[in-house]
Scaffold this motif. Structure first.
Motif, PDB file in Angstrom:
ATOM      1  N   THR A   9       0.837  -1.194   0.000  1.00 59.06           N
ATOM      2  CA  THR A   9       0.000   0.000   0.000  1.00 59.06           C
ATOM      3  C   THR A   9       0.872   1.243   0.000  1.00 59.06           C
ATOM      4  O   THR A   9       2.009   1.217   0.496  1.00 59.06           O
ATOM      5  CB  THR A   9      -0.962   0.028   1.199  1.00 59.06           C
ATOM      6  OG1 THR A   9      -1.746   1.221   1.159  1.00 59.06           O
ATOM      7  CG2 THR A   9      -0.208  -0.028   2.522  1.00 59.06           C
ATOM      8  N   ASP A  10       0.333   2.325  -0.568  1.00 56.22           N
ATOM      9  CA  ASP A  10       1.050   3.601  -0.558  1.00 56.22           C
ATOM     10  C   ASP A  10       0.578   4.503   0.577  1.00 56.22           C
ATOM     11  O   ASP A  10       0.887   5.690   0.617  1.00 56.22           O
ATOM     12  CB  ASP A  10       0.935   4.311  -1.907  1.00 56.22           C
ATOM     13  CG  ASP A  10      -0.489   4.371  -2.440  1.00 56.22           C
ATOM     14  OD1 ASP A  10      -1.425   4.272  -1.632  1.00 56.22           O
ATOM     15  OD2 ASP A  10      -0.656   4.523  -3.660  1.00 56.22           O
ATOM     16  N   ALA A  11      -0.176   3.954   1.509  1.00 54.62           N
ATOM     17  CA  ALA A  11      -0.638   4.726   2.666  1.00 54.62           C
ATOM     18  C   ALA A  11       0.523   5.076   3.587  1.00 54.62           C
ATOM     19  O   ALA A  11       1.516   4.353   3.656  1.00 54.62           O
ATOM     20  CB  ALA A  11      -1.684   3.926   3.443  1.00 54.62           C
TER      21      ALA A  11
ATOM     22  N   MET B 160       3.461  -3.918   3.432  1.00 54.22           N
ATOM     23  CA  MET B 160       4.390  -2.794   3.360  1.00 54.22           C
ATOM     24  C   MET B 160       3.604  -1.526   3.029  1.00 54.22           C
ATOM     25  O   MET B 160       2.716  -1.557   2.173  1.00 54.22           O
ATOM     26  CB  MET B 160       5.463  -3.052   2.290  1.00 54.22           C
ATOM     27  CG  MET B 160       6.427  -4.183   2.652  1.00 54.22           C
ATOM     28  SD  MET B 160       7.499  -4.714   1.272  1.00 54.22           S
ATOM     29  CE  MET B 160       8.347  -3.182   0.866  1.00 54.22           C
ATOM     30  N   ALA B 161       3.936  -0.432   3.704  1.00 53.42           N
ATOM     31  CA  ALA B 161       3.253   0.853   3.501  1.00 53.42           C
ATOM     32  C   ALA B 161       4.309   1.931   3.295  1.00 53.42           C
ATOM     33  O   ALA B 161       5.003   2.318   4.240  1.00 53.42           O
ATOM     34  CB  ALA B 161       2.370   1.178   4.701  1.00 53.42           C
ATOM     35  N   ASN B 162       4.450   2.416   2.034  1.00 56.69           N
ATOM     36  CA  ASN B 162       5.558   3.332   1.726  1.00 56.69           C
ATOM     37  C   ASN B 162       5.204   4.813   1.830  1.00 56.69           C
ATOM     38  O   ASN B 162       6.061   5.679   1.611  1.00 56.69           O
ATOM     39  CB  ASN B 162       6.156   3.020   0.343  1.00 56.69           C
ATOM     40  CG  ASN B 162       5.185   3.261  -0.803  1.00 56.69           C
ATOM     41  OD1 ASN B 162       4.155   3.916  -0.637  1.00 56.69           O
ATOM     42  ND2 ASN B 162       5.508   2.732  -1.981  1.00 56.69           N
ATOM     43  N   GLY B 163       3.935   5.141   2.118  1.00 53.34           N
ATOM     44  CA  GLY B 163       3.546   6.530   2.353  1.00 53.34           C
ATOM     45  C   GLY B 163       3.466   7.414   1.127  1.00 53.34           C
ATOM     46  O   GLY B 163       3.236   8.632   1.239  1.00 53.34           O
ATOM     47  N   MET B 164       3.614   6.849  -0.083  1.00 50.24           N
ATOM     48  CA  MET B 164       3.691   7.666  -1.285  1.00 50.24           C
ATOM     49  C   MET B 164       2.343   8.214  -1.755  1.00 50.24           C
ATOM     50  O   MET B 164       2.284   9.018  -2.685  1.00 50.24           O
ATOM     51  CB  MET B 164       4.388   6.889  -2.401  1.00 50.24           C
ATOM     52  CG  MET B 164       5.867   6.648  -2.105  1.00 50.24           C
ATOM     53  SD  MET B 164       6.752   5.771  -3.427  1.00 50.24           S
ATOM     54  CE  MET B 164       6.683   6.994  -4.753  1.00 50.24           C
ATOM     55  N   ALA B 165       1.255   7.813  -1.110  1.00 52.63           N
ATOM     56  CA  ALA B 165      -0.052   8.402  -1.443  1.00 52.63           C
ATOM     57  C   ALA B 165      -0.138   9.846  -0.951  1.00 52.63           C
ATOM     58  O   ALA B 165      -0.962  10.624  -1.444  1.00 52.63           O
ATOM     59  CB  ALA B 165      -1.175   7.576  -0.818  1.00 52.63           C
ATOM     60  N   GLY B 166       0.679  10.184   0.024  1.00 52.47           N
ATOM     61  CA  GLY B 166       0.704  11.557   0.512  1.00 52.47           C
ATOM     62  C   GLY B 166      -0.342  11.903   1.547  1.00 52.47           C
ATOM     63  O   GLY B 166      -0.520  13.082   1.880  1.00 52.47           O
ATOM     64  N   ASN B 167      -1.039  10.908   2.075  1.00 54.33           N
ATOM     65  CA  ASN B 167      -2.007  11.182   3.134  1.00 54.33           C
ATOM     66  C   ASN B 167      -1.277  11.532   4.436  1.00 54.33           C
ATOM     67  O   ASN B 167      -0.139  11.098   4.638  1.00 54.33           O
ATOM     68  CB  ASN B 167      -2.910   9.967   3.367  1.00 54.33           C
ATOM     69  CG  ASN B 167      -2.130   8.760   3.869  1.00 54.33           C
ATOM     70  OD1 ASN B 167      -1.332   8.182   3.132  1.00 54.33           O
ATOM     71  ND2 ASN B 167      -2.347   8.376   5.120  1.00 54.33           N
ATOM     72  N   PRO B 168      -1.903  12.313   5.304  1.00 59.03           N
ATOM     73  CA  PRO B 168      -1.289  12.558   6.617  1.00 59.03           C
ATOM     74  C   PRO B 168      -1.065  11.220   7.320  1.00 59.03           C
ATOM     75  O   PRO B 168      -1.950  10.363   7.317  1.00 59.03           O
ATOM     76  CB  PRO B 168      -2.338  13.404   7.348  1.00 59.03           C
ATOM     77  CG  PRO B 168      -3.148  14.036   6.261  1.00 59.03           C
ATOM     78  CD  PRO B 168      -3.188  13.016   5.154  1.00 59.03           C
ATOM     79  N   GLU B 169       0.105  11.019   7.886  1.00 60.64           N
ATOM     80  CA  GLU B 169       0.413   9.737   8.516  1.00 60.64           C
ATOM     81  C   GLU B 169      -0.636   9.385   9.570  1.00 60.64           C
ATOM     82  O   GLU B 169      -1.002  10.211  10.403  1.00 60.64           O
ATOM     83  CB  GLU B 169       1.793   9.764   9.174  1.00 60.64           C
ATOM     84  CG  GLU B 169       2.188   8.424   9.765  1.00 60.64           C
ATOM     85  CD  GLU B 169       3.528   8.459  10.483  1.00 60.64           C
ATOM     86  OE1 GLU B 169       4.006   7.379  10.883  1.00 60.64           O
ATOM     87  OE2 GLU B 169       4.078   9.560  10.639  1.00 60.64           O
ATOM     88  N   ILE B 170      -1.097   8.142   9.504  1.00 56.78           N
ATOM     89  CA  ILE B 170      -2.083   7.658  10.469  1.00 56.78           C
ATOM     90  C   ILE B 170      -1.347   7.268  11.737  1.00 56.78           C
ATOM     91  O   ILE B 170      -0.599   6.282  11.763  1.00 56.78           O
ATOM     92  CB  ILE B 170      -2.868   6.458   9.902  1.00 56.78           C
ATOM     93  CG1 ILE B 170      -3.555   6.836   8.580  1.00 56.78           C
ATOM     94  CG2 ILE B 170      -3.900   5.961  10.908  1.00 56.78           C
ATOM     95  CD1 ILE B 170      -4.142   5.661   7.822  1.00 56.78           C
TER      96      ILE B 170
END
Length: 407
Positions: free
Chosen positions: A197-199, A236-246
């Motif tokens: 996920t990109d979350a 795996m969650a790479n954060g590339m969606a750009g949402n505020p970190e949960i």
């Protein structure tokens, strides 16, 4: 939330490849796959509860405990289980080879193996496969398909899924693939599952979301009652969606959990329906139990009953086997309150009311038990809890497949 085309490359920043390295001589199928994240990703995993754990499981537990990963290398044909210190060193060497090929730390490389227990990996073949895969990585749908094919053993088809949802005002994507057909009776997850996920999400909440989702999905699946030495589910969650970190259990976290649950439910059902030799998916829905644990125990007891599985194969509405399986499950319920209904795309038919047989039509029941998906709806009328489990029928082909598995 909506389903979209693709698999592990659906989310931003992920590439993959699948190829034939030649691990098992005389075969022609793909047998190695690689997944790579453009950026380091927060990672979590769940693993077999079997005391006999394969070397890749031990390696991956170390990586997921550290919390960051950037790549996964998967091989089929050899499980690298019961191989002692040499097996662990081979898992570590696989990660080292991938780290060098991808220019990342070997401590951020996850490895997974599936196949025959007791054999060590042919490291010359693995090395060539890693080098080849690292030069093939792409983000397209075909590459995801190739990878999904490369991780199969006795599976009859690839298993992959992708979903989009909105979190924190951003489009977040989940892409996943798994394999599993035999030796499926998880006490954590399935044979092998990979969720990308990109979350953007914290390590502790990713762990919590995965473990919670596993309980209602992969832990509710059984094909043959055997818990593998290699069971692994990685996210795996790479954060590339750009949402505020949960970082809190808020609305964004609930949306993340909902999407993860949808992914894992789909994959779990795919595994159950593709059980070795299976001709149909068998779903059991237990309703109105006194608590969730009671509902889960009853549902799993029914899908693991070999006699019930044989009845499903024979399209035989032998409801006594269902009630019997409930009775020896260890869960407490009143047999004289139980209702059992069988359902499929052909309709529904009540077999049991208040713990005794109804005057049902056997031919109609056989017709309802004929489609690819058969559902048993079991109402114990003792509370508000419910649970669903998935299994498959037990056919002649299951024995044939497992009688000569090593060949």
């Amino acid at each position: 939330m909506k389903q979209i085309e693709g698999g592990v490359t659906a989310a931003k920043g992920y590439t993959t490849a699948g190829t034939r390295a030649g691990i098992k001589k005389g075969k022609t199928n793909k047998d190695m796959a690689m997944i790579f994240s453009e950026k380091p990703a927060v990672t979590a995993g769940t693993f077999t509860k079997n005391l006999v754990k394969a070397a890749p499981v031990l390696w991956d537990k170390k990586v997921t405990d550290a919390g960051v990963a950037q790549a996964v290398v998967i091989n089929t044909g050899i499980a690298n289980a019961c191989t002692g210190q040499a097996g662990y060193e081979n898992a570590a060497e696989t990660a080292k080879l991938a780290g060098e090929a991808l220019n990342i730390s070997s401590d951020t490389v996850l490895v997974a193996s599936t196949g025959v227990i007791g054999f060590t990996l042919p490291m010359d073949v693995i090395a060539d496969g890693v080098k080849k895969l690292s030069g093939m990585l792409k983000s397209d749908v075909q590459s995801a398909q190739d990878a999904a094919e490369a991780i199969l053993t006795t599976d009859t088809h690839p298993k992959q899924i992708a979903y989009e949802t909105t979190i924190g005002g951003k489009t977040v994507t989940f892409g996943a693939m798994c394999k599993g057909s035999g030796m499926i009776h998880p006490n954590m997850g399935t044979m092998l599952g990979f969720i990308m996920t990109d979350a953007a999400i914290s390590k502790n909440l990713l762990d919590k979301a995965l473990k919670g989702s596993i309980e209602d999905t992969f832990n509710m699946v059984s094909v043959d009652g055997d818990t593998s030495t290699n069971d692994t589910v990685l996210v795996m969650a790479n954060g590339m969606a750009g949402n505020p970190e949960i970082t809190e259990e808020n609305e964004d976290y609930e949306a993340f959990k909902e999407a993860l649950l949808a992914v894992n439910t789909y994959l779990a059902k795919q595994i159950a329906g593709d059980g070795e030799g299976a001709s149909r998916l068998f779903e059991v829905q237990v309703k109105h139990a006194k608590d969730k644990q009671t509902a889960k125990v009853l549902a799993k007891s029914i899908i693991t009953s070999n006699l019930t599985k044989c009845a499903i194969f024979g399209k035989d509405a032998n409801w006594g086997r269902i009630l019997c399986a409930m009775g020896y499950s260890g869960a407490q319920f009143d047999p004289l309150k139980v209702d059992i209904v069988m359902a499929s795309e052909k309709g529904e038919i009540a077999l049991v009311g208040n713990g005794v047989a109804t005057a049902f039509d056997e031919e109609k029941a056989a017709e309802i038990l004929s489609p690819d998906v058969v559902i048993a709806k079991v109402d114990v009328r003792d509370g508000d809890a419910e649970a669903t489990a998935w299994g498959c029928d037990l056919t002649y082909d299951y024995v044939k497949i497992n009688a000569d598995y090593r060949s």
